[in-house]
Design a protein around this motif. Structure first.
Motif, short mmCIF file in Angstrom:
data_model
loop_
_atom_site.label_atom_id
_atom_site.label_comp_id
_atom_site.label_asym_id
_atom_site.label_seq_id
_atom_site.Cartn_x
_atom_site.Cartn_y
_atom_site.Cartn_z
N CYS A 12 -8.28 3.24 5.33
CA CYS A 12 -7.64 2.83 4.15
C CYS A 12 -8.26 1.58 3.52
O CYS A 12 -8.15 0.42 4.11
CB CYS A 12 -6.03 2.52 4.50
N ASP B 69 -7.65 -0.50 1.32
CA ASP B 69 -6.74 -1.57 0.96
C ASP B 69 -6.05 -2.31 2.26
O ASP B 69 -5.24 -3.32 2.24
CB ASP B 69 -5.61 -1.17 0.02
N VAL C 196 0.81 -1.28 -0.01
CA VAL C 196 0.01 0.02 0.13
C VAL C 196 0.76 1.25 -0.23
O VAL C 196 0.67 2.23 -0.69
CB VAL C 196 -1.12 0.08 1.23
#
Length: 344
Positions: A87, A89, A45
Motif C-alpha cells: 500500500c 499510502d 486510507v
C-alpha cells in the motif's frame, strides 16, 4: 470507555470466495503504531472504500489493527483492493487482511463472581489498607526505568527481581544466611514515605524487596505470605497497570509448602469468604494483622475485569514492588491454623 473486542468469523459464516462479505470489520496485519502508522492514517486510507467507524488495536503488538466499516460491502471492497498488496499510502507495507466480527458483551468473560470494591473500608478486613496515588506519575516512570535497567529472573508466566534477600518459590521462604545486600537506592523515597505513615504498629526497617512483572492476563495463585518468612506489615506498590486483588479466608487451613505453579488455585472445598478490591496504578496496599496472617490474597488470571458494572481491560504490563521485613525468629501470631511456625 471500553474498547470493542473482535474475533475471527465462525466457520459457518460465508467465506470470501462466495462473493458475499463476512463482516463489516477487517483484521489488518503489518500496520499500526509500532511501525509508525497512526490509527488516523490507517483510517484515511481505508475510508476511500466507505465510511470507517473506527480503527482499533487488534492486540498489544502495535502491528495489527481492526478497521471497522459502517457496512460490510465497504469492508469487502477494501479487502479485495488492499489485501496482500503493498500500500503506497501506508509506507508501502503489504497488508494481510481477513474478516473479523464484533464480540458481543455477553461473550466477554469478566470476573463478576465477587463484587469488586473501590475502597478498603468496604471490605471490612482488619489490617488491610489501600493508599491511592502513593507515588506520582513521574515517580512511577522513574521506578519502572530503574528496574528495567536491572536483570530479570524468568518464571513460568512472569518475571521477578529480588533485593535484600532472595525469595525461594519452592519453599515460599527466604534463607536468612544468604543476604544479597542493601535495598536499591531507587526505593529510598518509598521507604521514607512509608516511615511517615501514622499508627503503624510494626517494624518498618524493611529489608526485602520483590519486584514482579505481570503480563496481561497473568495473575497470582491464592496464598498467604509464609508467616516464618516475614514479619507483620507487607507493602505492595502497583505500577504501570491496575488489577483486581481477591482476598479469601478459609474456614480450615493447614499450612503446607505451596506449588510453584502460578496457575494453580487453592481448592474451594472448604468454606471460604471472598472479597475483592480494585488496585489502581500508583497505589500502595498494606497488609497487616488479620489481613496479612489469615487472608489469602489472589490475582485472577484474566485480561479483563468487571468493576462497578464497568469492564476494564488490563494493561499489557503491571509491575508490583512488594516490601517486607524478613523474620529472624518463629512466628507466634494468634492465627495458628494458617501459621507454618506453629504447625511445624
Amino acid at each position: 470507555m471500553v474498547q470493542p473486542r473482535f474475533v475471527r468469523p465462525t466457520p459457518s459464516m460465508p467465506s470470501p470466495g462466495t462473493g458475499e462479505p463476512n463482516s463489516s470489520n477487517l483484521y489488518v496485519a503489518n500496520c499500526g503504531p509500532a511501525v509508525g502508522l497512526s490509527h488516523d492514517a490507517i483510517a484515511a486510507v481505508f475510508s476511500a472504500f466507505g465510511e470507517v467507524k473506527g480503527v482499533y488495536a487488534a492486540d498489544d503488538s502495535g502491528v495489527r489493527v481492526i478497521v471497522s466499516f459502517a457496512d460490510p460491502f465497504s469492508a469487502k471492497s477494501a479487502l479485495e483492493a488492499l489485501g496482500g498488496r503493498p500500500c503506497p499510502d501506508l509506507d508501502g507495507r503489504t497488508l494481510h487482511i481477513r474478516y473479523s466480527v464484533l464480540q458481543l458483551p455477553s461473550q466477554t468473560q469478566v470476573s463478576d463472581c465477587v463484587p469488586v470494591s473501590l475502597a478498603d473500608s468496604d471490605l471490612n478486613i482488619p489490617g488491610l489498607f489501600l493508599l491511592p496515588d502513593f507515588v506520582t506519575a513521574e515517580e512511577e516512570q522513574q521506578l519502572l526505568a530503574a528496574v528495567d535497567a536491572q536483570p530479570w529472573i524468568g518464571l513460568a508466566k512472569r518475571r521477578v527481581q529480588h533485593y535484600g534477600y532472595e525469595f525461594c518459590y519452592g519453599t515460599r521462604n527466604v534463607d536468612t544466611k544468604k543476604r544479597l545486600g542493601e535495598l536499591p537506592s531507587f526505593v529510598s523515597p518509598i521507604l521514607e514515605r512509608i516511615s511517615l505513615l501514622p499508627n503503624l504498629d510494626c517494624d518498618l526497617n524493611l529489608d526485602q524487596l520483590t519486584v514482579n512483572e505481570y503480563p496481561s492476563g497473568v495473575g497470582l495463585s491464592p496464598h498467604i505470605d509464609t508467616h516464618s518468612a516475614f514479619e507483620d506489615c507487607i507493602f505492595s506498590l502497583s505500577l504501570a497497570g491496575p488489577c483486581i486483588m481477591e482476598f479469601r479466608r478459609y474456614s480450615v487451613s493447614t499450612w503446607k509448602v505451596a506449588s510453584t505453579n502460578d496457575g494453580e488455585e487453592k481448592s474451594d472445598h472448604d468454606t471460604c469468604i471472598k472479597k475483592a478490591l480494585y488496585l489502581p496504578p500508583r497505589s500502595m496496599l498494606l497488609l497487616s494483622g488479620e489481613a496479612r496472617y489469615a487472608w489469602n490474597h489472589y490475582i485472577p488470571h484474566h485480561k479483563i475485569d468487571k468493576v462497578k458494572e464497568k469492564v476494564i481491560r488490563r494493561s499489557p504490563r503491571r509491575v508490583s514492588f512488594t516490601l517486607r521485613k524478613v523474620r529472624k525468629y518463629p512466628c507466634s501470631c494468634k492465627y495458628s491454623q494458617y501459621c507454618d511456625s506453629q504447625k511445624q
